[in-house]
Design a protein around this motif. Structure first.
Motif, PDB file in Angstrom:
ATOM      1  N   PRO A  50       0.777  -1.426  -0.213  1.00 34.89           N
ATOM      2  CA  PRO A  50       0.234   0.243  -0.026  1.00 34.89           C
ATOM      3  C   PRO A  50       0.718   1.153  -0.638  1.00 34.89           C
ATOM      4  O   PRO A  50       0.554   2.315  -0.423  1.00 34.89           O
ATOM      5  N   ALA A  51       2.258   1.121   0.908  1.00 30.52           N
ATOM      6  CA  ALA A  51       2.471   2.503   0.532  1.00 30.52           C
ATOM      7  C   ALA A  51       2.824   2.669  -0.332  1.00 30.52           C
ATOM      8  O   ALA A  51       3.738   3.642  -1.242  1.00 30.52           O
ATOM      9  N   VAL A  52       3.136   1.709  -1.886  1.00 31.40           N
ATOM     10  CA  VAL A  52       3.978   1.874  -2.885  1.00 31.40           C
ATOM     11  C   VAL A  52       3.260   1.963  -3.874  1.00 31.40           C
ATOM     12  O   VAL A  52       3.252   3.185  -4.710  1.00 31.40           O
ATOM     13  N   VAL A  53       1.467   2.076  -3.441  1.00 32.53           N
ATOM     14  CA  VAL A  53       0.408   1.956  -4.139  1.00 32.53           C
ATOM     15  C   VAL A  53       0.250   3.640  -4.669  1.00 32.53           C
ATOM     16  O   VAL A  53       0.372   4.591  -5.518  1.00 32.53           O
ATOM     17  N   GLU A  54       0.415   4.108  -2.354  1.00 33.48           N
ATOM     18  CA  GLU A  54       0.630   5.825  -2.533  1.00 33.48           C
ATOM     19  C   GLU A  54       1.598   6.371  -3.226  1.00 33.48           C
ATOM     20  O   GLU A  54       1.450   7.405  -3.493  1.00 33.48           O
ATOM     21  N   ALA A  55       3.331   5.791  -2.409  1.00 34.47           N
ATOM     22  CA  ALA A  55       3.438   6.319  -3.758  1.00 34.47           C
ATOM     23  C   ALA A  55       4.078   6.491  -5.254  1.00 34.47           C
ATOM     24  O   ALA A  55       4.295   7.298  -5.659  1.00 34.47           O
ATOM     25  N   MET A  56       3.578   5.820  -5.553  1.00 32.85           N
ATOM     26  CA  MET A  56       3.131   6.064  -7.658  1.00 32.85           C
ATOM     27  C   MET A  56       2.103   6.596  -7.313  1.00 32.85           C
ATOM     28  O   MET A  56       2.557   7.590  -8.291  1.00 32.85           O
ATOM     29  N   ALA A  57       0.914   6.713  -6.674  1.00 33.32           N
ATOM     30  CA  ALA A  57      -0.010   7.959  -6.858  1.00 33.32           C
ATOM     31  C   ALA A  57       0.249   9.451  -6.790  1.00 33.32           C
ATOM     32  O   ALA A  57      -0.104  10.066  -7.492  1.00 33.32           O
ATOM     33  N   GLU A  58       1.215   9.253  -6.127  1.00 33.97           N
ATOM     34  CA  GLU A  58       1.935  10.779  -6.092  1.00 33.97           C
ATOM     35  C   GLU A  58       2.563  11.408  -6.675  1.00 33.97           C
ATOM     36  O   GLU A  58       2.304  12.837  -7.512  1.00 33.97           O
ATOM     37  N   VAL A  59       2.685  10.021  -8.120  1.00 29.93           N
ATOM     38  CA  VAL A  59       3.315  10.764  -9.668  1.00 29.93           C
ATOM     39  C   VAL A  59       2.537  10.234 -10.363  1.00 29.93           C
ATOM     40  O   VAL A  59       3.745  10.630 -11.345  1.00 29.93           O
ATOM     41  N   GLY A  60       0.810  10.012 -10.044  1.00 35.61           N
ATOM     42  CA  GLY A  60       0.526  10.129 -11.580  1.00 35.61           C
ATOM     43  C   GLY A  60       0.150   8.985 -11.739  1.00 35.61           C
ATOM     44  O   GLY A  60       0.028   8.697 -13.178  1.00 35.61           O
ATOM     45  N   ILE A  61       0.681   7.649 -10.968  1.00 33.79           N
ATOM     46  CA  ILE A  61       0.385   6.470 -11.360  1.00 33.79           C
ATOM     47  C   ILE A  61       0.199   5.632 -10.654  1.00 33.79           C
ATOM     48  O   ILE A  61       0.678   5.281  -9.205  1.00 33.79           O
ATOM     49  N   ASP A  62      -1.135   4.976 -11.333  1.00 36.24           N
ATOM     50  CA  ASP A  62      -1.493   4.440  -9.888  1.00 36.24           C
ATOM     51  C   ASP A  62      -1.449   2.568 -10.284  1.00 36.24           C
ATOM     52  O   ASP A  62      -1.720   2.338 -10.890  1.00 36.24           O
ATOM     53  N   LEU A  63      -1.187   2.125  -9.043  1.00 38.03           N
ATOM     54  CA  LEU A  63      -0.786   1.057  -9.491  1.00 38.03           C
ATOM     55  C   LEU A  63      -1.842  -0.028  -8.210  1.00 38.03           C
ATOM     56  O   LEU A  63      -1.895  -1.613  -8.640  1.00 38.03           O
ATOM     57  N   SER A  64      -3.033   0.667  -8.053  1.00 45.00           N
ATOM     58  CA  SER A  64      -3.792  -0.214  -6.946  1.00 45.00           C
ATOM     59  C   SER A  64      -5.016  -1.405  -7.912  1.00 45.00           C
ATOM     60  O   SER A  64      -5.464  -1.909  -7.509  1.00 45.00           O
ATOM     61  N   ALA A  65      -4.034  -1.693  -8.899  1.00 44.39           N
ATOM     62  CA  ALA A  65      -5.207  -2.584  -9.673  1.00 44.39           C
ATOM     63  C   ALA A  65      -3.957  -3.835 -10.072  1.00 44.39           C
ATOM     64  O   ALA A  65      -4.197  -4.442 -10.917  1.00 44.39           O
ATOM     65  N   GLU A  66      -3.216  -3.886  -9.589  1.00 45.04           N
ATOM     66  CA  GLU A  66      -1.483  -4.198 -10.629  1.00 45.04           C
ATOM     67  C   GLU A  66      -1.972  -5.346  -9.401  1.00 45.04           C
ATOM     68  O   GLU A  66      -1.977  -5.008  -7.828  1.00 45.04           O
ATOM     69  N   THR A  67      -1.764  -6.400  -9.401  1.00 44.19           N
ATOM     70  CA  THR A  67      -0.806  -7.796  -8.621  1.00 44.19           C
ATOM     71  C   THR A  67       0.109  -8.707  -9.101  1.00 44.19           C
ATOM     72  O   THR A  67       0.407  -8.131  -9.742  1.00 44.19           O
ATOM     73  N   PRO A  68       1.152  -9.131  -8.104  1.00 44.08           N
ATOM     74  CA  PRO A  68       2.133  -9.732  -7.991  1.00 44.08           C
ATOM     75  C   PRO A  68       1.157 -10.744  -8.769  1.00 44.08           C
ATOM     76  O   PRO A  68       0.787 -11.579  -8.832  1.00 44.08           O
ATOM     77  N   LYS A  69       2.461 -11.511  -9.641  1.00 41.35           N
ATOM     78  CA  LYS A  69       2.842 -12.237 -10.676  1.00 41.35           C
ATOM     79  C   LYS A  69       3.826 -13.238 -10.042  1.00 41.35           C
ATOM     80  O   LYS A  69       5.081 -12.629 -10.131  1.00 41.35           O
TER      81      LYS A  69
END
Length: 136
Positions: A50-69
Motif C-alpha cells: 500500500p505504501a508503494v501504491v500511495e507513493a506512485m499515485a503521488e507521481v500520477g501512476i496508479d498501481l491500485s489494480a496491479e497484482t503480484p505475479k
C-alpha cells in the motif's frame, strides 16, 4: 535484441509488491509502446504494498489494480533484459539475455516517506535504462 521487434524488459524482486512493480510502471509510463515490460516475483505477495501504491499515485501512476505475479522461466526467456532487485539466485539464466542487478532498499514494512526515496531512485535508473534501450 533484434532489429525487427521492440526490446523486452523483465523486473524481478522477491514479492513483486514494491520495487519491481514501481520499475515496471515507470518504464511503461516513460516508454509507452516502445518497450515490452514485465514484472514478477520469486515468492509473490498477495497484494502490492500500500505504501508503494500511495507513493506512485503521488507521481500520477496508479498501481491500485496491479497484482503480484510469479516468476516463470517463460518470462525470463522472452526478455532481452532481466533486472533483478534482491531476489538472489532464483532467476534462471539464459544465454543471450542481459542481466542487471539493481541494489535497492526493499520497501516492505516501510512507510510512504521511506518509499518515496526508493521510488525516486527507481525512476532515475529506469530513465537511464530507457535511454540505453532506445539508443541500441
Amino acid at each position: 535484441m533484434t532489429e525487427s521487434r521492440k526490446p523486452s524488459v523483465l523486473f524481478v524482486c522477491v514479492h513483486n509488491a514494491g520495487r519491481s512493480q514501481m520499475a515496471a510502471a515507470f518504464l511503461t509510463h516513460l516508454a509507452g509502446n516502445q518497450v515490452e515490460v514485465r514484472s514478477a516475483g520469486s515468492a509473490p505477495a498477495g497484494t502490492v504494498n500500500p505504501a508503494v501504491v500511495e507513493a506512485m499515485a503521488e507521481v500520477g501512476i496508479d498501481l491500485s489494480a496491479e497484482t503480484p505475479k510469479v516468476l516463470t522461466m517463460e518470462a525470463v526467456q522472452a526478455s532481452d533484459v532481466v533486472i533483478t532487485m534482491g531476489c538472489g539466485d532464483v532467476c534462471p539464466v539464459f544465454p543471450g539475455t542481459n542481466y542487471l542487478d539493481w541494489q535497492l532498499d526493499d520497501p516492505a514494512g516501510r512507510g510512504v516517506e521511506a518509499v518515496r526515496a526508493i521510488r525516486d531512485e527507481i525512476e532515475r535508473r529506469v530513465d537511464g535504462l530507457l535511454d540505453e534501450l532506445l539508443s541500441a
